[in-house]
Design an enzyme around this catalytic site. Structure first.
Site, short mmCIF file in Angstrom:
data_model
loop_
_atom_site.label_atom_id
_atom_site.label_comp_id
_atom_site.label_asym_id
_atom_site.label_seq_id
_atom_site.Cartn_x
_atom_site.Cartn_y
_atom_site.Cartn_z
N HIS A 45 72.20 4.61 89.09
CA HIS A 45 72.84 5.92 89.09
C HIS A 45 73.80 6.01 90.27
CE1 HIS A 45 69.04 6.28 86.91
NE2 HIS A 45 69.65 7.20 86.19
N GLU A 90 48.63 24.76 88.71
CA GLU A 90 47.92 23.48 88.78
C GLU A 90 48.86 22.33 89.13
OE1 GLU A 90 47.97 25.48 86.11
OE2 GLU A 90 45.99 26.42 86.17
#
Ligand SMILES: Cc1ncc(C[n+]2csc(CCOP(=O)(O)OP(=O)(O)O)c2C)c(N)n1
Ligand SMILES: [Mg+2]
Length: 671
Positions: A35, A414
Site C-alpha cells: 500500500h 465487548e
C-alpha cells in the site's frame, strides 16, 4: 499546501518526508504488492511527530517510558518500517526494508508485534490499533498514579484512517477514551477522503469531528501536509485535558499521478509512475538510496530521546527500597514469588471444605487470593460485573479521578474491552483481565484473535458458559464458542469443573507470558469434584484421571466443566452395573495435547469404550474420541447438536439429553 510551496517553505522537512515516500514506493515496487498511498500522504505528519514530539530513543526501542506510536492504519506499514529504518532502530535494517512482505522478513504486509521492536501492536484489521491505544493510555495513567511521574509519563499517538473510523470498534474505543478523559491519547486521522472502493462519500457521511467531540474529545482540523500546522496542533492536543483527535486533510499518494484516487490506496508499481513521482519530489537518488545527510538528519531524530532515557534510567536506579525491583518485576510479567504457595494453601482448604459454587463465583474467590498479591492485575467487565464476578473486594474503579483504581467499567463494549486489554498487556506493567458472557465472545473475537496472534497474556473471564445458564435462552447460550476458541492457535481454553480447577486455571493463565487464556465459567452451582491432591496443579496437565474404575475398567468418560459431575454420576451408575468406569476431567485440551505421549497414554489407554460429555458441539473432541488409541465404533459424544432453548437449566439438560442416564445408555450401547 501545494507541493512546490511545501518544498520551498520547508526544504529540510520536505527531504525527510520524501525519504519515507520513496522508501515506500521502492519497497512496494520490489514486493510488487502493498500500500503506497497512505505513507505518501501521512509522511508529513509522521515527520513532525517523530522529529519534534515523539519521546523515543531509537537505540533502545523498548524503554518503558517511551511514547507509544500506534499505526492503526496498518496497511500503511511502510510508513512505520521507513521510520524505524531511518531513525536507526536496531532491528530495522535496509535489507529488511528491501525484503518487504517476504517470508522470514520482519517487514510483514501489516506490522506484526514481535517482529521488530518499535512495532507496538499488530495492526491491519482496521480499527484495532485505535482501540488498542485506549488500553495503552489507560495503562500509562494507572502506572503513573502507581509509580509516580518520574517513572511513568508518556503519550500515546495513533494514526488512524477512514477505515479505522468506519469500523464499529472505533466507536467503542472513542467513547471509552472520552469517558476516561485520557488526555495523553492523541489520534491523527488521515482524512484523505479515499478508501478502496472510491471516495469515502459513497459509503459514509459521518461528521467524524462531531462524533469525537460528542464523546468528549478535543478536536482540531488541519492541513496534514503543513509542518507548522501539524506542530501547533500537537502542542494544542498536549495542552488539552481531553483525548485529542487531529483531522489531517491529506492527499493519498501525494505527488503521484494516482494522487487523490483509490488507485493510490494499493500498490503503485508502474515504473513510469514511480519515475514521474520522484521527479515531482525532486528526488534524484536511486531505489532504496537515502543520501547521507538525510539519513543523518533522521538518525539525529532517533537519538533525540537518548538523554531523556538516560535520565529516566538514573531515576529508576535511584528508587528507594524495593521500588526498582518491584517495577522491573511488574514490567517483566513475572509473578510475585508468594503466589504459588498462597494458591496451593487455598486449594487445600477448598478440598477440605468442598464448597458448592458456580465456577464464576469460584473465579472471584480465586481472584480474592490473587489480586492482593498480584497488584498489577487490572480487572473489568463489559457491564456484567455482578454476573462475571470480576471485581474483588479491595478493587476500586479506575476513573478520571481515581487513576490508581484497578477495575475498569468498560461499559457494554465487548470488542472495545478486548482491544483495550490487548493495549494494556502490550504496554506492560499491568495484567489485564475482563469479563462478559461466553456467548458474546462473538463481539470480542477480532481482538481475541489478535491476543493470540500477538501472544499477549490477556485473560478472558467468560461466564454463563452453556445451556446451564437457563432461562435467558439460546441467544445467550454458547454452543459453538468453546470449539471456536479451541480452534484458535495459541490460546488456552479452560473449562474448569469446580472451585479447585478454577483456581488452578487462574494460576496457569497468570503464569503465561505469551498466550492469552479464556476461562469458560458456569452460571450454575457445581459440586467440588476434586477431593484430593490440592497442592499439585492438575489442570496444568490439561486432563487427568479424576476417578478411577473400581470394577474392571471397560469405559472412560471424558468431561469438562459442569458436565464433570454428570460424568461422575454416570460412573456410579455404571459401576453399580458392574461396568468399571474411569472419569477423566479435561479442563484444558491444549495443555493435554502438549503432554508427553506416555502421560496421554496413561490417561487414555487403548482399551474399553470412550464417551465425552460437554454441553457444546462435538467439534474438537474427535481427536480424543477417534484418535489417541481410540476406535471409532467404540466412542460417542453427549452434547449439543443445535442451539439451546429458553427454560430452567435442569429442564434443558433433560431436554437435550445431556444427562448421566444418557451417558450410561451410550456406554452400554458401545460395549
Ligand atoms: C477489518 C478490516 N476490514 C477490511 C480490511 C481491508 N482493507 C484494508 S485497507 C481498507 C480501506 C481503508 O481505507 P482507509 O483507512 O481510508 O485507508 P486509505 O485508503 O486512506 O489508505 C480496507 C477495506 C481490513 N484491513 N480490515
Ligand atoms: Mg482513507
Amino acid at each position: 499546501m501545494e507541493i512546490n510551496a511545501l518544498r520551498e517553505a520547508h526544504p529540510d522537512h520536505w527531504q525527510k518526508a520524501c525519504a519515507i515516500r520513496v522508501l515506500t514506493l521502492d519497497a512496494v515496487a520490489a514486493a510488487n504488492s502493498g500500500h503506497s498511498g497512505m505513507p505518501m500522504g501521512m509522511a508529513d505528519v509522521a515527520t513532525v511527530l517523530f522529529g519534534k514530539h515523539l519521546k523515543f530513543d531509537a537505540a533502545n526501542p523498548d524503554w518503558p517510558d517511551r511514547d507509544r506510536f500506534v499505526l492503526s492504519a496498518g496497511h500503511g506499514s511502510m510508513l512505520l518500517y521507513s521510520l524505524l529504518y531511518l531513525t536507526d532502530s536496531p532491528d530495522m535494517t535496509l535489507e529488511q526494508v528491501k525484503n518487504f512482505r517476504q517470508l522470514g522478513s520482519i517487514t510483514a504486509g501489516h506490522p506484526e508485534y514481535g517482529h521488530a521492536k518499535g512495532i507496538e501492536t499488530t495492526t491491519g484489521p482496521l480499527g484495532q490499533g485505535i482501540a488498542n491505544s485506549v488500553g495503552f493510555a489507560i495503562a500509562e495513567e494507572h502506572l503513573r498514579a502507581t509509580w509516580g511521574d518520574d517513572l511513568v509519563n508518556h503519550y500515546t499517538y495513533v494514526i488512524a484512517g477512514d477505515g479505522c473510523l468506519m469500523e464499529g470498534v472505533s466507536q467503542e474505543a472513542i467513547a471509552l477514551a472520552g469517558q476516561q478523559q485520557l488526555s495523553k491519547l492523541i489520534v491523527f486521522w488521515d482524512d484523505n477522503g479515499i478508501t478502496i472502493d472510491g471516495p469515502v462519500g459513497i459509503a459514509d457521511r459521518t461528521d467524524q469531528q462531531g462524533r469525537f467531540a460528542a464523546c468528549g474529545w478535543h478536536v482540531q482540523s488541519i492541513d496534514g501536509h503543513d509542518p507548522d500546522a501539524i506542530d501547533r496542533a500537537i502542542e494544542q492536543a498536549k495542552a488539552d485535558g481531553r483525548p485529542s483527535m487531529i483531522a489531517c486533510k491529506t492527499h493519498i499518494g501525494l505527488g503521484s499521478p494516482a494522487q487523490d484516487t483509490s488507485k493510490a490506496h494499493g500498490a503503485l508499481t508502474d515504473a513510469q509512475l514511480i519515475a514521474d513521482t520522484r521527479a515531482v519530489y525532486g528526488w534524484e537518488h536511486g531505489p532504496f538510496e537515502i543520501p547521507g545527510e538525510i539519513k543523518a538528519a533522521w538518525e539525529e531524530i532517533g537519538a533525540r530521546g537518548a538523554a531523556a532515557r538516560a535520565d529516566w534510567e538514573s531515576r529508576l536506579a535511584a528508587q528507594e527500597g524495593d521500588r526498582r525491583s518491584d517495577f522491573e518485576r511488574a514490567q517483566s510479567g513475572k509473578l510475585p514469588g508468594t503466589l504459588a504457595g498462597a494458591l496451593a494453601d487455598y486449594r487445600a482448604k477448598l478440598i477440605a471444605d468442598k464448597p458448592k459454587v458456580a465456577t464464576r463465583k469460584a473465579s472471584e474467590m480465586a481472584l480474592e487470593i490473587i489480586n492482593p498479591i498480584v497488584t498489577e492485575t487490572i480487572g473489568g467487565s463489559a457491564d456484567l460485573t455482578g454476573s462475571n464476578n470480576t471485581r474483588t473486594s479491595e478493587m476500586s474503579d479506575f476513573t478520571a479521578n481515581n487513576r490508581a483504581g484497578r477495575y475498569i467499567r468498560y461499559g457494554v463494549r465487548e470488542h472495545g474491552m478486548a482491544a483495550a486489554m490487548n493495549g494494556l498487556a502490550l504496554h506492560g506493567g499491568v495484567r489485564p483481565y475482563g469479563g462478559t458472557f461466553l456467548c458474546f465472545t462473538d463481539y470480542a473475537r477480532p481482538s481475541m484473535r489478535l491476543s493470540a496472534l500477538m501472544g499477549v497474556p490477556v485473560v478472558y473471564v467468560m461466564t454463563h458458559d452453556s445451556i446451564g445458564l437457563g432461562e435467558d435462552g439460546p441467544t445467550h447460550q454458547p454452543v459453538e464458542h468453546v470449539a471456536m476458541l479451541r480452534a484458535t492457535p495459541n490460546m488456552l481454553v479452560f473449562r474448569p469443573a469446580d472451585v479447585v480447577e478454577t483456581a488452578e486455571a487462574w494460576e496457569i493463565a497468570l503464569e503465561q507470558t505469551g498466550t492469552p487464556s479464556v476461562l469458560a465459567l458456569s452460571r450454575q452451582n457445581l459440586p467440588t469434584v476434586r477431593t484430593d491432591n490440592g497442592r499439585e496443579n492438575l489442570t496444568a496437565k490439561g486432563a487427568y484421571i479424576l476417578a478411577e474404575a473400581e470394577a474392571k475398567r471397560q469405559a472412560i468418560l471424558l468431561a469438562t466443566g459442569s458436565e464433570v459431575s454428570l460424568a461422575l454420576e454416570a460412573r456410579d451408575m455404571l459401576e453399580a452395573a458392574g461396568i468399571g468406569t474411569r472419569v477423566v476431567s479435561v479442563p484444558c485440551m491444549e495443555l493435554f495435547e502438549a503432554q508427553p505421549e506416555a502421560y496421554r497414554k496413561k490417561v487414555l489407554p487403548n482399551s474399553g469404550v470412550r464417551v465425552a460429555i460437554e454441553a457444546g458441539v462435538r467439534q474438537g473432541w474427535d481427536r480424543w474420541l477417534l484418535g489417541e488409541r481410540a476406535r471409532a465404533n467404540k466412542a460417542d459424544f453427549v452434547g449439543m447438536t443445535g442451539f439451546g432453548a429458553s427454560a430452567p437449566a435442569e429442564e434443558l439438560y433433560e431436554h437435550f439429553g445431556i444427562t448421566a442416564e444418557a451417558t450410561v445408555a451410550k456406554v452400554k450401547a458401545l460395549l
